[in-house]
Write a protein that holds these residues in place. Structure first.
Motif: not given
Length: 284
Positions: A194-214, A242-244
């Motif tokens: 997550a730097n100036n070359l991408i948009l730090e997506g809200i769903t991206r952040a959600e995936v980080f949380r969900l990855a911990r769950e699995i 969403e997650i495609a």
């Protein structure tokens, strides 16, 4: 019905001024927020990112985050929206046309809702993507109104019969034209930092949380085009998509050409979050 600053109005025809800097310069920021069964998904996170984007272009929102949130919730209620999106944009306002900031202007807030079905079947079977050189500016972390580079990439994907364009700067994958990009290799998940070359997506952040769950690790490091094409799985994320799963990039089939197990696990736990959101509990 739309929201214009602090008013709810039925007719938007007379609400755009030719000297609005958003119209002339793209001088503004925006957000798209998903609504599930009448509940806003991660509303607070979206409003926080809106404030951050505004701050990065030296603009202050005319209302507090709480006021913006409350007005968007009221907009959803007044329109009776059950499943769809909220679009909100804030421009620097109306002023005589000059490239530099005007001496005086008041930011203009506009928001409206749109009924949109979830991409359930698409995400069940997976999508196809093309590779496209990333021609955008170097402040992609700002969710600004300047989207012509994204538009051209998305159009190229559409003309190729694909749903997304995966952008790369030289040999390094950055993100999609309207998504963040992830790959899976040996059950590890990788994505661009997550730097100036991408948009730090809200769903991206959600995936980080969900990855911990699995119990899956996400590694933030540059991904090469070769690594993308040789990945076990590829998926993209966004508020609307969403997650495609990505099952093909250009002519290269990803994995076995169907959504992979890690992506499917993430989709399953994401679905649980959607169910919570429909009860109005996912707002952070």
């Amino acid at each position: 019905m739309i929201l214009l600053n602090d008013r709810f109005i039925e007719d938007a025809e007379d609400s755009i001024n030719i000297e609005d800097r958003g119209y002339q310069f793209g001088d503004g920021v925006y957000e798209v927020i998903r609504v599930y069964n009448g509940g806003c998904f991660r509303l607070n996170a979206h409003i926080h990112r809106l404030e951050q984007s505004a701050s990065k272009i030296k603009m202050t929102l005319p209302f507090s985050s709480e006021e913006v949130s409350n007005r968007l919730l009221e907009l959803v209620k007044r329109n009776g929206l059950q499943d769809g999106n909220i679009y909100i944009q804030v421009t620097r306002g109306v002023a005589p046309r000059t490239h530099h900031f005007p001496y005086q202007s008041t930011p203009v807030v506009v928001a409206y809702t749109q009924e949109t079905k979830r991409p359930i079947e698409q995400n069940k079977h997976g999508i196809k993507a093309i590779l496209s050189e990333d021609i955008r500016w170097h402040r992609c972390d700002i969710k600004s109104l300047n989207l012509l580079g994204n538009v051209l990439a998305k159009q190229a994907a559409k003309e190729s019969g694909c749903e997304e364009a995966i952008l790369h700067r030289g040999n390094i994958v950055s993100e999609g034209s309207s998504t963040n990009v992830f790959i899976v290799k040996n059950e590890l998940i990788y994505t661009h930092p997550a730097n100036n070359l991408i948009l730090e997506g809200i769903t991206r952040a959600e995936v980080f949380r969900l990855a911990r769950e699995i119990t899956r690790e996400i590694i933030e490091e540059p991904i090469s085009v070769k690594e993308l094409l040789n990945a076990d799985e590829v998926f993209v994320t966004s508020t609307t998509m969403e997650i495609a799963p990505v099952i093909q990039v250009d002519q290269e089939v990803i994995g076995n050409g169907s959504p992979g197990p890690v992506t499917q696990m993430l989709q399953k736990v994401y679905e649980h979050q959607v169910m919570l959101s429909s009860k109005g509990t996912i707002n952070k």
